[in-house]
Scaffold this motif. Structure first.
Motif, PDB file in Angstrom:
ATOM      1  N   MET A 194       0.823  -1.206   0.000  1.00  0.00           N
ATOM      2  CA  MET A 194       0.000   0.000   0.000  1.00  0.00           C
ATOM      3  C   MET A 194       0.862   1.263   0.000  1.00  0.00           C
ATOM      4  SD  MET A 194      -2.710  -1.599  -0.368  1.00  0.00           S
ATOM      5  CE  MET A 194      -3.729  -0.152  -0.619  1.00  0.00           C
ATOM      6  N   TRP A 195       1.992   1.236   0.723  1.00  0.00           N
ATOM      7  CA  TRP A 195       2.877   2.399   0.745  1.00  0.00           C
ATOM      8  C   TRP A 195       3.448   2.637  -0.650  1.00  0.00           C
ATOM      9  CZ3 TRP A 195       7.888   3.724  -0.399  1.00  0.00           C
ATOM     10  CH2 TRP A 195       8.357   4.922   0.138  1.00  0.00           C
ATOM     11  N   THR A 196       3.941   1.565  -1.292  1.00  0.00           N
ATOM     12  CA  THR A 196       4.515   1.700  -2.630  1.00  0.00           C
ATOM     13  C   THR A 196       3.457   2.126  -3.637  1.00  0.00           C
ATOM     14  OG1 THR A 196       6.105  -0.064  -2.128  1.00  0.00           O
ATOM     15  CG2 THR A 196       5.824   0.519  -4.449  1.00  0.00           C
ATOM     16  N   TYR A 197       2.267   1.527  -3.542  1.00  0.00           N
ATOM     17  CA  TYR A 197       1.187   1.859  -4.473  1.00  0.00           C
ATOM     18  C   TYR A 197       0.811   3.338  -4.375  1.00  0.00           C
ATOM     19  CZ  TYR A 197      -3.466   2.121  -6.531  1.00  0.00           C
ATOM     20  OH  TYR A 197      -4.551   2.497  -7.275  1.00  0.00           O
ATOM     21  N   GLU A 198       0.600   3.830  -3.157  1.00  0.00           N
ATOM     22  CA  GLU A 198       0.195   5.234  -2.980  1.00  0.00           C
ATOM     23  C   GLU A 198       1.301   6.185  -3.424  1.00  0.00           C
ATOM     24  OE1 GLU A 198      -2.731   6.043  -2.358  1.00  0.00           O
ATOM     25  OE2 GLU A 198      -3.679   4.386  -1.280  1.00  0.00           O
ATOM     26  N   ARG A 199       2.568   5.853  -3.096  1.00  0.00           N
ATOM     27  CA  ARG A 199       3.674   6.732  -3.493  1.00  0.00           C
ATOM     28  C   ARG A 199       3.858   6.742  -5.008  1.00  0.00           C
ATOM     29  NH1 ARG A 199       2.890   6.681   0.977  1.00  0.00           N
ATOM     30  NH2 ARG A 199       1.671   8.467   0.340  1.00  0.00           N
ATOM     31  N   MET A 200       3.796   5.559  -5.630  1.00  0.00           N
ATOM     32  CA  MET A 200       3.990   5.457  -7.078  1.00  0.00           C
ATOM     33  C   MET A 200       2.852   6.149  -7.817  1.00  0.00           C
ATOM     34  SD  MET A 200       6.173   4.320  -9.218  1.00  0.00           S
ATOM     35  CE  MET A 200       6.345   4.008 -10.967  1.00  0.00           C
ATOM     36  N   LEU A 201       1.628   5.941  -7.346  1.00  0.00           N
ATOM     37  CA  LEU A 201       0.480   6.568  -7.996  1.00  0.00           C
ATOM     38  C   LEU A 201       0.563   8.085  -7.862  1.00  0.00           C
ATOM     39  CD1 LEU A 201      -2.149   6.060  -9.519  1.00  0.00           C
ATOM     40  CD2 LEU A 201      -3.330   5.954  -7.316  1.00  0.00           C
ATOM     41  N   ASN A 202       0.974   8.547  -6.705  1.00  0.00           N
ATOM     42  CA  ASN A 202       1.127   9.986  -6.489  1.00  0.00           C
ATOM     43  C   ASN A 202       2.182  10.566  -7.424  1.00  0.00           C
ATOM     44  OD1 ASN A 202       0.591  12.457  -4.835  1.00  0.00           O
ATOM     45  ND2 ASN A 202       2.730  12.176  -4.260  1.00  0.00           N
ATOM     46  N   PHE A 203       3.289   9.820  -7.599  1.00  0.00           N
ATOM     47  CA  PHE A 203       4.351  10.260  -8.499  1.00  0.00           C
ATOM     48  C   PHE A 203       3.851  10.340  -9.938  1.00  0.00           C
ATOM     49  CE2 PHE A 203       7.549   8.752 -11.581  1.00  0.00           C
ATOM     50  CZ  PHE A 203       8.455   9.805 -11.520  1.00  0.00           C
ATOM     51  N   LEU A 204       3.125   9.303 -10.371  1.00  0.00           N
ATOM     52  CA  LEU A 204       2.636   9.260 -11.757  1.00  0.00           C
ATOM     53  C   LEU A 204       1.595  10.340 -12.031  1.00  0.00           C
ATOM     54  CD1 LEU A 204       2.311   5.380 -12.182  1.00  0.00           C
ATOM     55  CD2 LEU A 204       4.003   6.869 -13.274  1.00  0.00           C
ATOM     56  N   THR A 205       0.678  10.563 -11.079  1.00  0.00           N
ATOM     57  CA  THR A 205      -0.364  11.574 -11.293  1.00  0.00           C
ATOM     58  C   THR A 205       0.238  12.981 -11.322  1.00  0.00           C
ATOM     59  OG1 THR A 205      -0.830  11.523  -8.902  1.00  0.00           O
ATOM     60  CG2 THR A 205      -2.232  10.207 -10.323  1.00  0.00           C
ATOM     61  N   HIS A 206       1.200  13.242 -10.436  1.00  0.00           N
ATOM     62  CA  HIS A 206       1.839  14.562 -10.435  1.00  0.00           C
ATOM     63  C   HIS A 206       2.672  14.783 -11.688  1.00  0.00           C
ATOM     64  CE1 HIS A 206       0.603  14.871  -6.255  1.00  0.00           C
ATOM     65  NE2 HIS A 206       0.974  16.137  -6.285  1.00  0.00           N
ATOM     66  N   ARG A 207       3.329  13.701 -12.136  1.00  0.00           N
ATOM     67  CA  ARG A 207       4.102  13.809 -13.370  1.00  0.00           C
ATOM     68  C   ARG A 207       3.190  14.094 -14.557  1.00  0.00           C
ATOM     69  NH1 ARG A 207       8.177   9.163 -15.860  1.00  0.00           N
ATOM     70  NH2 ARG A 207       8.939  10.416 -17.599  1.00  0.00           N
ATOM     71  N   GLY A 208       2.014  13.422 -14.565  1.00  0.00           N
ATOM     72  CA  GLY A 208       1.043  13.660 -15.633  1.00  0.00           C
ATOM     73  C   GLY A 208       0.528  15.086 -15.625  1.00  0.00           C
ATOM     74  N   GLU A 209       0.267  15.609 -14.423  1.00  0.00           N
ATOM     75  CA  GLU A 209      -0.203  16.999 -14.316  1.00  0.00           C
ATOM     76  C   GLU A 209       0.862  17.979 -14.794  1.00  0.00           C
ATOM     77  OE1 GLU A 209      -1.212  17.360 -10.243  1.00  0.00           O
ATOM     78  OE2 GLU A 209      -3.028  16.113 -10.392  1.00  0.00           O
ATOM     79  N   GLU A 210       2.136  17.714 -14.440  1.00  0.00           N
ATOM     80  CA  GLU A 210       3.215  18.602 -14.871  1.00  0.00           C
ATOM     81  C   GLU A 210       3.357  18.568 -16.384  1.00  0.00           C
ATOM     82  OE1 GLU A 210       6.614  17.251 -12.777  1.00  0.00           O
ATOM     83  OE2 GLU A 210       5.949  18.032 -10.839  1.00  0.00           O
TER      84      GLU A 210
END
Length: 325
Positions: A302-318
């Motif tokens: 769950m820690w890896t999933y939330e961190r990775m998803l957060n990274f991908l969504t922020h990268r997509g927004e940027e």
């Protein structure tokens, strides 16, 4: 837009969820592989409730630590990662399908079960339970052959039953047919629906209040994952043990580390046979190590999933922001 809809939007696109889930499964599996091997060995160990049969033969393994030591002493450190190749494949596929299905079912519920004000008619816990149960059942049925292969590799000692993953697939297909890859699927599905339903219901219920505590390093997600896994694992553990016993049935049954694995047929008859021979405690062999394993496994997942998803969504927004400039 409702809060629940906003939450779904914040949880990324389907490809982002897929990548985050696969990454979480890959890392989690490698971390907990030794405990998984120990759990499987304990679950497959069959002996009477008196702890030693009429022949006076005592069980090979006694406790988590002693089992770890025994495996390392007799088979080497690498043995703690037996079955890791099919297991890694299973965990990556399982996590990807699980999180993607969870998201899709949740979105379906939000589209269909809403009132005139676009508010979800289900409480949060019920929504999480239904989505989690559907996700678990779909992922389990899809990846089950890999789960069976993982169990059989983890169960073999120095006398190798299968020389390689390809040989295992070939031998099972030849000797047991396509059905051989799905031995134990009924108890697996019977257990996974309430297990994953409980897991996601507890996880979603605990994540929000823990998030308000602002624990360092995103430990709120990890803590919620641990609590959810302990509740879910304990509730359905006997069916998980039954699944493991059935998975090693077939022509190779007497060639694993435990040479005396009884012959089982069907979920109900297996439960009855275990209770008659080993007592009710026999249904909970390996529970301690399973709970020990559940903590790091769920926390890392769950820690890896939330961190990775957060990274991908922020990268997509940027990326979207840069293209709009």
């Amino acid at each position: 837009m409702s809060k629940s809809d906003q939450r779904l939007q914040d949880e990324g696109s389907r490809p982002q969820v897929l990548i985050a889930g696969a990454t979480a499964g890959l890392i989690s599996r490698f971390v907990i592989a030794p405990l998984d091997v120990v759990k499987i060995r304990l679950q497959l160990q069959s002996h009477p409730a008196s702890n030693a049969g009429s022949s006076g033969v005592s069980p090979i393994y006694k406790g988590t630590v002693n089992t770890l030591k025994h495996i390392v002493r007799h088979e080497g450190v690498a043995a703690l990662w037996k079955g890791n190749v099919p297991a890694e494949m299973m965990y990556v596929a399982y996590a990807s399908i699980q999180f993607t299905t969870y998201r899709s079912v949740t979105q379906l519920l939000h589209r269909t079960l809403v009132d005139d004000n676009n508010r979800l008619l289900l409480p949060q816990a019920a929504e999480s339970f239904l989505s989690g149960a559907a996700a678990g059942a779909t992922a389990t049925a899809t990846t089950y052959p890999l789960d069976l292969l993982r169990t059989r590799f983890a169960a073999q000692g120095n006398d190798r039953v299968y020389a390689s993953l390809w040989r295992a697939v070939r031998d099972i297909s030849r000797d047991e047919g396509a059905r051989g890859f799905f031995q134990g699927l009924p108890p697996a599905l019977t257990s996974i629906v309430p297990s994953m339903g409980l897991f996601f219901a507890v996880y979603e219920g605990a994540r929000t209040p823990l998030g308000r505590l602002e624990l360092p390093g995103g430990m709120g997600d990890a803590t919620a994952g641990v609590a959810a896994s302990i509740v879910a694992k304990t509730g359905v553990f006997p069916l998980d043990l039954v699944r493991k016993r059935i998975q090693v049935q077939g022509p190779t049954r007497s060639r694993y580390v435990h040479k005396n694995i009884p012959e089982y047929r069907g979920t109900v008859s297996t439960v009855r046979a275990i209770v008659e021979r080993e007592g009710v405690r026999g249904l909970y062999r390996g529970l301690t190590v399973s709970l020990i394993k559940a903590a790091p496994a769920s926390a890392v997942t769950m820690w890896t999933y939330e961190r990775m998803l957060n990274f991908l969504t922020h990268r997509g927004e940027e990326k979207v922001g840069a293209e709009g400039v």
